[in-house]
Design an enzyme around this catalytic site. Structure first.
Site: not given
Length: 489
Positions: A250-252
């Site tokens: 996840s880019k988060r």
């Protein structure tokens, strides 16, 4: 290109393979997208086919032109070159809006789609459940187009849809479980499911190889292919990429941008090699192979359906192997970006390329990321070393002050045979023995005093390049930081 309303069909098996990569220009280039692009590129190169790049740019609120440039530059870094004969595009999904709308109207005209004015609240009120899908209320109401009415595809009431998936076998989906899904919004614009199919038909795609998160969409899209009178492509849904906790990247939460890895000094060839092994293996327990050989061995059917672990430590180890395979001049050239602003903490005036050339062979076998070169050589170009406090505390223990004082005296002796690595090593060894220390322990305070760190390039070769005057000055400065030194001297 062929209009999506053309009823001519052709078997994918009879045509040259045409694959596509269809990213959205909404952010940095995700390593998962990079893996998808490479797998598709490998198929096209291996089979003499075509790799189509389609930019899915219909989300105007999130799309940015610079992200398109980023996609192109990231793909070029991976070796997917626009000028290659296998490359076609880029096409832009937004430019196909006309034929997408034409396809939607054809489905409506043929009774394969119908207009619906139901709100979500109305569906929930009728079904009594927020989880239940659309109940088909408008199927036979005969509504015509009006602003705000969505266009829904009429799914079959019985039977099943069989998907030919080269990775996951041939999964089947009972049609009764497929709700009548929306293919055009209330303003007439096509949704992803339809736009994607129309574009694939228009671009004559024969194999859709994409992430497994799209598998639930596949029976719906296959029904649309068939409803538009076209033979569906083969499908291949690649395994999800997960982090060390087996969570989907996840880019988060995770570092997922290809650009970030390249910016810290992962060589493009190493990244390509590593990404090709996320879910697939070339066999014979071999891993580090040139891309041409990976392409030769690649088989879509051999891709594993289980999740693929993005192991940053393994990627770093791969990169170290690729760095060591470079010649020293190639390594020197590859390091160049990290020897200047914004990465380097020294000024251009402080940097001396001849000094770096002298130590490059020492660094060549010691860095696993090109960005590590900066900390390995900064002591040569800064006026004072950048001390790592943890290194200082571990090296400058009891007895370090006395040792440094005697090392300084020995190195400053005019009678020292020469300022060479061999002589310097013998000198520090002799001082260490006089203090009851082996060389490994004796050289630690010297290394930290001169370079600021406990780990780095070979010490004595580094001192030779640094020179006598600067070495003695560094030792003096380190002694000044040690309170017991004043008493000793």
């Amino acid at each position: 290109m062929t209009s999506a309303t053309d009823t001519s069909t052709g078997s994918a098996a009879d045509a040259a393979v045409r694959v596509r990569f269809a990213p959205s220009p909404t952010g940095m280039f995700h390593v998962g997208g990079a893996r998808s692009a490479l797998f598709n590129w490998a198929v096209a190169k291996q089979q003499g086919g075509t790799f189509v790049l389609r930019i899915e740019d219909t989300d105007a609120s999130r799309n940015q032109p610079e992200w398109v440039d980023g996609i192109m530059s990231a793909m070029e870094a991976l070796g997917i070159i626009k000028d290659d004969p296998a490359f076609e595009g880029p096409y832009f999904q937004s430019e196909n809006a006309g034929i997408q709308q034409e396809a939607a109207q054809r489905l409506f005209a043929e009774g394969k789609a119908y207009y619906c004015d139901c709100t979500r609240d109305a569906v929930i009120a009728r079904t009594g459940s927020q989880q239940t899908g659309y109940d088909g209320f408008c199927r036979d109401r005969g509504l015509e187009y009006a602003e705000g009415r969505a266009l829904r595809f009429r799914t079959p009431d019985d039977g099943e849809t069989r998907v030919v998936d080269l990775i996951r076998g041939n999964p089947t989906f009972p049609n009764k479980n497929l709700e009548d899904f929306v293919i055009a919004r209330g303003n007439g614009s096509p949704v992803f499911l339809l736009a994607n199919v129309v574009d694939d038909i228009d671009e004559h795609i024969t194999l859709v190889m994409r992430a497994e998160e799209h598998l639930p969409n596949t029976p719906k899209q296959q029904l649309l292919w068939e409803a538009l009178g076209q033979t569906p492509p083969q499908w291949a849904h690649m395994p999800v990429i997960v982090n060390e906790k087996r969570q989907k990247l996840s880019k988060r939460r995770d570092k997922v941008a290809l650009e970030d890895y390249l910016a810290e000094g992962v060589l493009p060839d190493a990244m390509v090699n590593y990404l090709m092994l996320l879910g697939w293996a070339p066999g014979n327990d071999e891993e580090i192979l040139p891309f041409d050989e990976l392409v030769r061995r690649f088989r879509v059917e051999d891709i594993n359906s289980s999740s693929a672990f993005f192991d940053i430590k393994k990627l770093t180890a791969f990169n170290g192997e690729y760095i060591r395979a470079l010649s020293v001049p190639e390594f020197t050239a590859a390091c160049d970006p990290w020897l200047h602003a914004p990465y380097a903490p020294w000024t251009e005036e402080q940097f001396d390329s001849k000094v770096f050339d002298a130590v490059a062979p020492l660094a060549h076998s010691r860095v696993a990321l090109l960005s590590e070169i900066t900390n390995n050589v900064d002591f040569l170009f800064l006026d004072e070393p950048a001390f790592d406090e943890d290194s200082w505390n571990k090296a400058m223990k009891a007895g370090a002050a006395e040792l440094l004082a005697d090392v300084r005296t020995a190195l400053a002796d005019p009678a020292l045979a020469s300022w060479t690595a061999e002589v310097l090593k013998d000198t520090v060894t002799a001082v260490g023995e006089a203090h009851g220390m082996k060389l490994g322990k004796a050289q630690a305070p010297v290394r930290v005093a001169v370079t600021g760190r406990r780990i780095g390039l070979p010490l004595f070769e580094s001192l030779e390049v640094l020179g006598r005057e600067r070495t003695l000055k560094r030792i003096d400065a380190a002694q000044a930081r040690l309170p017991e030194t004043a008493v000793h001297r």
